[in-house]
Design a protein around this motif. Structure first.
Motif, PDB file in Angstrom:
ATOM      1  N   ILE A  63       0.716  -1.057   0.071  1.00  0.00           N
ATOM      2  CA  ILE A  63      -0.030  -0.038   0.005  1.00  0.00           C
ATOM      3  C   ILE A  63       1.133   1.204  -0.015  1.00  0.00           C
ATOM      4  CG2 ILE A  63      -1.777   1.474   1.437  1.00  0.00           C
ATOM      5  CD1 ILE A  63      -2.909  -1.330   2.278  1.00  0.00           C
ATOM      6  N   ASN A  64       1.944   1.114   0.762  1.00  0.00           N
ATOM      7  CA  ASN A  64       2.819   2.313   0.823  1.00  0.00           C
ATOM      8  C   ASN A  64       3.551   2.667  -0.611  1.00  0.00           C
ATOM      9  OD1 ASN A  64       2.503   3.586   3.479  1.00  0.00           O
ATOM     10  ND2 ASN A  64       3.881   1.891   4.299  1.00  0.00           N
ATOM     11  N   MET A  66       2.219   1.681  -3.419  1.00  0.00           N
ATOM     12  CA  MET A  66       1.195   2.193  -4.259  1.00  0.00           C
ATOM     13  C   MET A  66       1.035   3.701  -4.043  1.00  0.00           C
ATOM     14  SD  MET A  66      -1.533  -0.866  -4.095  1.00  0.00           S
ATOM     15  CE  MET A  66      -3.059   0.020  -4.710  1.00  0.00           C
ATOM     16  N   LYS A  67       0.923   4.349  -2.810  1.00  0.00           N
ATOM     17  CA  LYS A  67       0.853   5.638  -2.406  1.00  0.00           C
ATOM     18  C   LYS A  67       1.990   6.365  -3.160  1.00  0.00           C
ATOM     19  CE  LYS A  67      -0.577   6.633   1.492  1.00  0.00           C
ATOM     20  NZ  LYS A  67      -0.880   6.964   2.787  1.00  0.00           N
ATOM     21  N   GLU A  68       3.423   5.886  -3.026  1.00  0.00           N
ATOM     22  CA  GLU A  68       4.368   6.410  -3.457  1.00  0.00           C
ATOM     23  C   GLU A  68       4.418   6.531  -5.063  1.00  0.00           C
ATOM     24  OE1 GLU A  68       8.323   4.987  -2.804  1.00  0.00           O
ATOM     25  OE2 GLU A  68       7.543   4.358  -0.761  1.00  0.00           O
ATOM     26  N   GLY A  71       0.226   8.302  -5.571  1.00  0.00           N
ATOM     27  CA  GLY A  71      -0.363   9.200  -4.806  1.00  0.00           C
ATOM     28  C   GLY A  71      -1.609   8.499  -3.854  1.00  0.00           C
ATOM     29  N   GLU A  72      -2.320   9.449  -2.879  1.00  0.00           N
ATOM     30  CA  GLU A  72      -3.424   9.191  -2.503  1.00  0.00           C
ATOM     31  C   GLU A  72      -4.527   8.514  -3.102  1.00  0.00           C
ATOM     32  OE1 GLU A  72      -3.622   8.906   0.943  1.00  0.00           O
ATOM     33  OE2 GLU A  72      -1.636   9.889   1.323  1.00  0.00           O
ATOM     34  N   PHE A  73      -5.170   7.624  -2.582  1.00  0.00           N
ATOM     35  CA  PHE A  73      -6.297   6.845  -3.514  1.00  0.00           C
ATOM     36  C   PHE A  73      -7.567   6.706  -2.496  1.00  0.00           C
ATOM     37  CE2 PHE A  73      -3.280   3.745  -2.313  1.00  0.00           C
ATOM     38  CZ  PHE A  73      -3.926   2.747  -1.811  1.00  0.00           C
ATOM     39  N   PHE A 104      -3.641   3.624   8.055  1.00  0.00           N
ATOM     40  CA  PHE A 104      -3.928   4.309   6.797  1.00  0.00           C
ATOM     41  C   PHE A 104      -5.249   5.201   7.338  1.00  0.00           C
ATOM     42  CE2 PHE A 104      -1.394   0.704   5.458  1.00  0.00           C
ATOM     43  CZ  PHE A 104      -0.526   1.514   4.626  1.00  0.00           C
TER      44      PHE A 104
END
Length: 105
Positions: A63-64, A66-68, A71-73, A104
């Motif tokens: 998840i981290n 993916m956020k990198e 961005g936020e989702f 999160f």
């Protein structure tokens, strides 16, 4: 463990791969346009898709990542399929709720 989770979803990964292939979606599953269609396999999908399959620590890491990358989702969708026993499914959801979700909020 991540290894056990990947083993548990093996059949679903194979079915998903065959479904995506029948729909002609193989080109959209590649990591780069240089990949051949033959490189997109069920195992490739398990290891390189945005599916969150694994230990809580692995899921947190993914998840981290993916956020990198994006961005936020807005959220995560759980797909309920007969990939394992009811007990394992409940344990999976419990681990996600107790160990992943709190990080999160």
């Amino acid at each position: 463990t991540t290894e056990q989770a990947l083993e548990d979803v093996g059949k679903i990964a194979q079915e998903s791969y065959e479904y995506y292939k029948r729909l002609g979606l193989t080109p959209f599953l590649k990591l780069s346009p240089d990949m051949s269609d033959d490189e997109v396999t069920a195992e490739f999908l398990r290891e390189n898709s945005p599916w969150l399959i694994g230990s809580p620590e692995y899921v947190i890491e993914k998840i981290n990542l993916m956020k990198e990358n994006i961005g936020e989702f807005g959220g995560i969708l759980f797909q309920i399929r007969p990939w394992t026993t009811d007990d394992k499914w409940r344990k999976s959801i419990e681990l996600f709720a107790r160990r992943v979700m709190p990080l999160f909020r």
